[in-house]
Structures are given as C-alpha cells and as structure tokens.
Design a protein around this motif. Structure first.
Motif, short mmCIF file in Angstrom:
data_model
loop_
_atom_site.label_atom_id
_atom_site.label_comp_id
_atom_site.label_asym_id
_atom_site.label_seq_id
_atom_site.Cartn_x
_atom_site.Cartn_y
_atom_site.Cartn_z
N GLU A 1 0.85 -1.17 0.00
CA GLU A 1 0.00 0.00 0.00
C GLU A 1 0.89 1.23 0.00
O GLU A 1 1.95 1.24 0.66
N PHE B 1 -3.38 4.36 -0.76
CA PHE B 1 -4.09 3.61 -1.79
C PHE B 1 -3.29 2.35 -2.15
O PHE B 1 -2.07 2.29 -1.95
N GLU C 1 -1.98 -1.81 -6.58
CA GLU C 1 -2.61 -2.25 -7.83
C GLU C 1 -3.24 -1.09 -8.59
O GLU C 1 -3.53 -1.22 -9.80
N LYS C 2 -3.51 0.02 -7.91
CA LYS C 2 -4.10 1.16 -8.59
C LYS C 2 -3.13 1.81 -9.59
O LYS C 2 -3.51 2.65 -10.39
N ARG D 1 -0.67 0.78 -12.53
CA ARG D 1 -0.23 -0.33 -13.39
C ARG D 1 1.21 -0.10 -13.85
O ARG D 1 1.68 1.04 -13.94
N THR E 1 -8.10 4.73 -0.13
CA THR E 1 -8.89 5.43 -1.14
C THR E 1 -8.31 5.15 -2.52
O THR E 1 -7.34 4.41 -2.67
N ASN E 2 -8.92 5.77 -3.51
CA ASN E 2 -8.33 5.74 -4.85
C ASN E 2 -7.17 6.73 -4.91
O ASN E 2 -7.11 7.69 -4.13
N ARG E 3 -6.24 6.48 -5.82
CA ARG E 3 -5.16 7.42 -6.01
C ARG E 3 -5.70 8.72 -6.60
O ARG E 3 -6.78 8.74 -7.22
#
Length: 879
Positions: free
Chosen positions: A682, A695, A698-699, A701, A764-766
C-alpha cells in the motif's frame, strides 16, 4: 672448451700448413656444439650472476654487493654520510668490477622513494626526481644505510650464510644476505636475462608479513586464503589498481597483468569551472612526459574540453598535475579519455621469475612465501648453532677461571715458580686438569679480576652462559620454537617498518566473483547536498535518546549538508535516481570509505551525472543476478507534483555507464522519491501542508521506462509539494507511519488501529487530496518527511548544519494522525531538519546518552503534545 668426442673429426678440414710441432696439439671440434655450449655458459652467467634476483633475499648480485660493501665500511644509519664515490670505489674494487655507472645507478635507485616501495639507502643530495631529472654525479651525493637495509644484514657475522670468493679470489663475499624482510615480495624486481625476464611487483610489508605468519600457522593454507592477507601489489607512487582478475591470476600462477590508474580529484575554481587534479601517477610514469602528452592531445584536438594543463608537482607537496576544463564539460568523461589515451592508466605484465637454488623458476604467492620462510628457518638454525658454539667456548674458559679461583693460591704459586709461560701452561694442564685453551686464558687473566666482586661476576656469568646454552640447545631440538622465533622477528619487522597501503584496489565492471573478496557488512552511505558520497561503518554512529543534542555527522562546507543517509550492504547495488528522471548504477563496495567526519568524494567522480542534475533517491538492490528476485519486484517513482509511476525492476537491471531514462519529467516538476516493492504494498504519499493519502499498489499499473506516470495525490498550489512516499506491505501490521516536521517535531501513527482494526488512514483511490497526517503550525514548521518504521529500528535525523542524532524508533511516541507530535531533536535558530532515515537495530549494545539538561524539556514536550486536538481531528476526517 675441448670436445673429447671425436665423432665430428672427419667433418672438419685440418690445416696442414701449420708447423709440424703443432700438428699433434690441434683437436678438431664441432663448431655448432662449441657455439651452443659457449652460449649456454654465457646465458647462465647472465641469468645467475646479473639479471635475476635470488628468491631468498630478493637481490641481484650488484644490489647485494653494494649493501655488503657499505656494511663493511660501517656506513650505517647512525653514522655520518659517506660520499657515493667512496662506496662505488669500494664495491667496484673489491666485488663488482663492471664499471662505476652500473654501481652508482643501482645505489641511486635504492635511494629513490618513487622507485622502491621501501628504500634501502638514505641519500643526501640530488638523487633525481619523478619528473625524469637525472641525479647529481657521485662525487656530489652522499649515502648511508636506511634502518630497513640494516635488517637485511642483521646476523651476517654469525655464519648464517655461505660465502664465495670474489672476482680475483682475494676476498670473500656473501652469496645471499640473511634478511629478516621478505624483500622480493616487498620491493619486487625487474630484469632481462637471456631467453627470460622477470617483472615482480612491490607489495605492502604489513600484508606480506601477515601472509608469512598465516603460512607458518597453517602450512596447508591455500592461495585464495593467502590473498585475504596479501591483497595485491602496492606501488610506491600509489595509484588505483583497476581490476583484480589479472592480479589474482599472478598470485595463483606467477604470471598475470595489473592495470594501474593515477588518482584524480575534481576541484572547482573561483569562476565555477571544474579542474581535474592528478595527485598520484602510475608507477614509473614520468610526470613531465605525462603533462606533455596531455598537451599534445589538446593541440591535436584528440581530447575536447581541456583548456590548459600544468605540472605543479614539487618534493614538498608531492604530485599535482592540474588539468583545467572548459565550461560545462563533464569532468568524469575527460578523466576516462585520459585513462584511454595517456599513461594515466598503465598496465604491467607480472612475471615472477627468481633463482631457486641457482635455477630460474616461476613462482606463485605461496611458493615465494614458502621459499622465504624455509630460508629464514635455515638462518635461525645456523645462527643458533653459531651462538651455541660461542657460548660453549665462553663457558669452557669460564670453567677454567673457576678452577683457578677455587685453587687460587696454588695456581699463583705454580705461575711464580714457572720460569716460562709455556712451563706455567703445562703445569696448569697437568696439575689442575685444565685444557690448553683454559690454561692460556688463565695466564692472560688480569689481576683485577681476582678481587672478590670480580670473582662473583665470573660465577654469575658462567651461570647465565649455562642457561643460554640450555635455551639454544632447546631451540635446535624444537622446531616449533624455531618457527615461533621467525614469527616474533617478522612481527617486530612489521611493527618497526609496516605502513598503510598506498595503492587502492578497485574492481572492473566485467569481473566475476569479485564479491567473494569483499567482506559482506552493513555500512552507512551518506550523500551531501553538493553531491559528496562516502560509506562509513554503522558502528561509528552511537545511539542517543530523543531530544538529545546530537553529534557531528560530517565535515561539510557551510552551504552543504547531508541530504541522503541510509544503511546498505557492501554486496548490494545502488540505483541512483536524479531529479530529471535519470537512473545510474553503482556497487556499494565502490563507494570510497571514510570516517564519520570526513567529506567524502564527489559523486560525479563515481557516476556520470550532468552538472545541472541532482540525485534525489537511492534504491538498494540485493542481487541483479537472481532472476526470480528481479522479476518479482518493481520500482515506484513519485514526483513533487504528485505523479507516481511503476516500472518492472528488470527494466533497470542493465543500466549504461552514462545512465538510463527512468521517467519522463514534465516541465516545472522533478523526481522526489523511488521505492522498491514486491507488488503487494500500500502506498502512502504526503505533502508539505500535512496531508497524506493511502491507496493500493494495484491502482498503479506497470509501464515502461519511457512513460510519464499517473497522479498519486492532488497538490493544491505551487507552494505545496510532495515530501515523501512510503510503501508498506499490507500484511505487515507492526509498522507505523513516522512523520517529522522541519523544526524537529515528530510522531508515529498506525495505518490501522491495532486494537479496533479501524483505519487511521483510510484506503482510497489514487489522485485524491488525502487526510491530515500532522498538525502543521508555526511551532512545528512544514512537514519534511515520512517513513514506515517498526520499534526494532533506529531513526537517524540530520540537520542542514550537519548535526546528526540517532535514536530508537520505540522512543518516539504513538499519537493520532492529526496531532503535532513531540520534539525529537533540538534545532538551533536558523537550522532545520534536512533528512530522516531508518537504520536496522544492531545486535551489539549501543551507548545510551541522556543529557540531564534535556530531560525536563522531554517531559514538557510530551505533556504539551500527547493530547490530540479534537477540533483539528474532526476537520481532518473529510477528504
């Protein structure tokens, strides 16, 4: 030479025109055989009597004769100097009738500290220079022994070596010197014989002695084990040995090649331009010729970027060749060109040929040590036998004295009544059982020896002599004692003459297995703001309690400070990422070693970073050869504007010497941080204003090195910027997020509450704004960094002024993410925190220092900051 084989008699015509009386004395010989025999005789004379050194004392005949001649003249280190011409005449007239030039040239070289690693002659006057200046004539110069040479002649009067007749059979000279010093390895040798040559490199005395002692302790020691002691050649002019494979081959086989480079530094003049300063040149390289060669390359435009070159060397300050560069020229590029095109890099062929029992042999490292130790053993045996014989002779005389003293009145009466000395001697032999030697000694005894005190001294001397005889007999009977004596004498030589290495050893990039020769240890690597790098043993940094004053961590210029500080193994590889997105590669063992207060070496001398670029992040990679490791790891990069990028580690496994592109940086942005991950982490990013975002990895790539990346956190304005990024394995619940402000405040916060499991930092999302991670106030200053830490680690904090403090992470209190924290280090007025890093906890116990004047302040800081600000906390919960 006559040939008694008449098989070739019919092959050669006989001149019948001679007188009849000579016809019977003419013997026909085969001219081919005669030439072959004569040439072999000549070649062996050159090999044995002129060109090759003896493996035992490492000397050729001319060197040995000069030293022996000086010894016979009493020209020792504690006596006045003698004219060189006086020594030359002595040696030429008695031992070496081959001309004064060869003798004086030999003397001169033995006095030049740039020719011999350890000089044998102490010269007074002009003995030439490293710039190729010739020495003064022998009538002007004066010489005497160095103490080093005296150790090579010690015990020569004790029948320790064999002697031979000189050239006219009128005198005797030693066939070898009873040296206590392994001179052949220490000073090397070179010579060209007939059909063969020798070229042996000098080595460090301390290392060679350690190798000899290691062999005595373990006769089965391997050459690889000996290399741990005798690391390689050590040249009198220093320099850097580049590459070890050729040296290792020579140590194993006796033949190899060593590449030697001059030593260079980079200085900046008052105009801001760089200058290359050559402080050491390779062995036997003429400094004036090197300077002229560089000048010719400038005139021929073979090297671009050099504006001027000047040899500023002198005897007081040593070598200093200044190469001035043009503006915006990369110094390391010019240095590499000088290595390629000039004698600043020189190679030497190693050919360890020496005389062993009169025959030339190629010898490896162990064989050279074995031959020397066997010779020393022979010297110790012969010296002990000589001392024992002399001791027994003295004891025999003292026993005669004691017989006479026990019968003093009768002996005096006999002597007075004897009409001649011969009758007195016969009377002493017949009446008192003395030998003729004892009787003669008693007759020569002075009357003062008959006083009571002198009689006691005679008895005491006899008792001491008997003890000495017993000890010498024990030495001759006990091989272990003899080898212990050799070890003790070698240790004494090392303590007296040993010194540090002058030549450094570095390893070529294409060498394999070199890490086996390097100790695997953790070191602290520091890089200053102006780009000076060094490695230091992590044990030099002592542990302190938080709130302490700290210790001076590096001696830097006022405008410089430590910017990067971390722990790495000497077997690892460092990837350097610059603010412009370039990546460079450097093994840890190649980083120069220094103490905690030293400045280090300019990073631009190690890797080819452009002058307008700066290192921003360093990644420690364990092993690029492990494909499983490389294929399962990634590199995460983030910029000050919040851009984040993920790339396979495989893409960084083959960097070029001039670097590779890691990320494309947009205008106005710069690379801030780089992290190594395993794909299961993370990511936490934080900005100066005190916000942080969390975040999953994996967010982001994975993309190639040429990509730009994606947003990781939103940066509000031009005054705000990302200060750090950490990657935490999501399965590791023991780690906490540590944040530090520029005025020395800090704290630790769990990502998830260990009791309730509730997230302190929500996932959260990036690309979002994030949540508050520290309460930024005027008292704390802006956020300067964040780390993921555990209680088993130590924290190193460095200020702009260079002050460094090391403390246990466990001493930093855990608090809510919206608090301002406690004071970790007292920051002086005008100073601020420059860098923070974590260190693995060491097994050894570290000294704990708690200044009394700081304890009250610690408590006050804790009381003032341990209570969270509920109002600020509620505001921080909204993204």
């Amino acid at each position: 030479m006559e040939n008694n084989d008449n098989s070739g008699a019919n092959d050669l015509p006989i001149n019948d025109g001679g007188a009849a009386s000579n016809r019977g004395r003419i013997i026909p010989v085969n001219i081919e055989e005669q030439m072959k025999t004569n040439y072999i005789d000549y070649s062996m004379s050159v090999i044995v009597g002129r060109a090759l050194p003896d493996v035992r004392d490492g000397l050729k005949p001319v060197h040995r004769r000069v030293l022996y001649g000086m010894s016979e003249l009493g020209n020792t280190s504690n006596k006045p100097y003698k004219k060189s011409a006086r020594i030359v005449g002595e040696v030429m007239g008695k031992y070496h009738p081959h001309g004064d030039a060869s003798i004086y040239d030999t003397m001169v070289r033995m006095a030049q500290d740039w020719s011999l690693r350890y000089t044998l002659i102490d010269g007074q006057g002009n003995f030439g220079s490293q710039d190729g200046d010739p020495p003064a004539a022998m009538r002007y110069t004066e010489v005497r022994f160095e103490k080093f040479a005296e150790a090579m002649l010690e015990d020569i009067e004790k029948e320790t070596v064999d002697y031979q007749l000189n050239f006219d059979d009128s005198l005797k000279e030693p066939t070898v010197l009873p040296t206590r010093i392994p001179h052949l390895l220490v000073n090397g040798a070179s010579g060209i014989a007939v059909g063969m040559a020798t070229n042996m490199m000098p080595h460090n005395l301390s290392e060679v002695v350690d190798g000899c002692i290691a062999y005595i302790d373990n006769r089965e020691i391997t050459i690889d084990e000996l290399i741990h002691f005798v690391k390689g050649p050590d040249f009198p002019t220093g320099g850097i040995i580049y590459g070890f494979e050729g040296v290792k081959q020579a140590l194993h086989t006796g033949r190899g090649r060593v590449v030697l480079r001059g030593k260079t530094n980079i200085e900046i003049d008052n105009k801001g331009r760089e200058k290359i300063i050559i402080t050491q040149v390779p062995y036997q390289v003429n400094r004036d010729m090197l300077t002229q060669k560089i000048g010719d390359l400038i005139n021929d435009k073979a090297i671009e970027g050099i504006s001027d070159v000047n040899n500023e060397s002198n005897n007081k300050e040593g070598t200093r060749i200044v190469v001035e560069l043009k503006k915006d020229v990369v110094a390391q590029v010019v240095i590499n060109q000088l290595f390629k095109l000039t004698e600043l890099q020189t190679s030497y062929g190693i050919n360890n040929v020496a005389l062993v029992k009169g025959r030339p042999r190629v010898l490896n490292l162990k064989e050279l040590i074995v031959e020397f130790i066997e010779f020393r053993h022979e010297v110790v045996v012969r010296r002990t036998q000589y001392e024992l014989r002399k001791a027994r002779e003295r004891a025999h005389i003292l026993e005669g004295y004691i017989i006479a003293l026990d019968n003093l009145d009768a002996v005096i009466k006999l002597i007075r009544e004897s009409s001649t000395p011969n009758l007195a001697q016969e009377g002493l032999v017949s009446n008192f059982g003395m030998s003729e030697i004892q009787a003669k000694a008693v007759l020569e005894l002075r009357l003062q020896r008959l006083t009571g005190m002198e009689i006691d001294k005679i008895r005491e001397e006899h008792a001491e002599i008997m003890k000495l005889i017993a000890r010498l007999e024990e030495i001759l009977a006990n091989e272990g004692m003899r080898y212990q004596i050799i070890k003790d004498e070698l240790t004494e030589i090392k303590n007296k003459f040993g010194d540090e290495r002058k030549s450094e050893i570095t390893y070529a990039d294409d060498e394999i297995g070199m890490l086996d020769l390097i100790e695997d240890e953790d070191v602290v690597v520091t890089i200053s703001h102006l780009g000076y790098i060094k490695r230091t043993s992590s044990d030099e940094y002592r542990s302190q309690r938080r709130g302490g004053r700290g210790a001076k961590g590096s001696s830097t210029r006022l405008e410089d400070y430590i910017e990067h500080l971390f722990v790495a193994s000497t077997h690892h590889t460092l990837l350097f990422f610059t603010e412009k997105g370039r990546c460079f590669w450097l093994p840890v063992y190649k980083i120069p070693e220094g103490d905690k207060t030293s400045k280090g070496r300019a990073l631009q001398n190690m890797i080819q970073i452009p002058p307008d670029d700066t290192v921003r992040a360093i990644i420690d990679v364990k092993n690029f050869d492990d494909k499983d490791y490389v294929n399962s790891h990634y590199i995460l990069l983030c910029t000050k504007k919040g851009i984040i990028k993920k790339t396979d580690l495989e893409d960084f496994s083959r960097p070029r010497q001039n670097g590779i592109n890691a990320i494309n940086i947009l205008e106005g942005d710069q690379l801030l941080e780089a992290k190594l991950t395993d794909g299961n982490c993370e990511i936490i990013m934080a900005v100066k204003s005190g916000r942080a975002i969390r975040f999953p990895e994996e967010k982001v790539r994975s993309t190639g090195r040429g990509g730009i990346g994606v947003y990781g956190i939103e940066v509000d304005n031009d005054h705000d910027a990302v200060v750090g990024m950490v990657c935490v394995n999501r399965e590791d619940k023991t780690r906490t997020i540590l944040v530090v402000s520029e005025k020395g405040y800090g704290k630790r916060t769990y990502l998830d509450d260990p009791e309730t499991g509730e997230a302190n930092y929500r996932v959260t999302n990036r690309g979002g704004k994030g949540v508050k991670t520290i309460s930024v106030t005027e008292k704390t200053g802006s956020l300067v960094g964040l780390l993921d830490v555990s209680e088993k680690e130590d924290l190193m904090i460095t200020c702009v002024s260079g002050v460094t403090i090391r403390m246990s992470v466990a001493s930093v209190s855990e608090q809510g993410r919206a608090t301002q924290g406690v004071k970790l280090i007292r920051v002086d007025e005008g100073d601020e925190i420059a860098a923070i890093t974590k260190l693995d906890e060491k097994e050894e116990e570290t000294e704990l220092i708690t200044p009394a004047e700081n304890q009250d302040q610690d408590k006050a800081d804790t009381d003032a900051t341990d209570t969270p600000n509920l109002e600020e906390a509620s505001d921080a919960d909204t993204e």
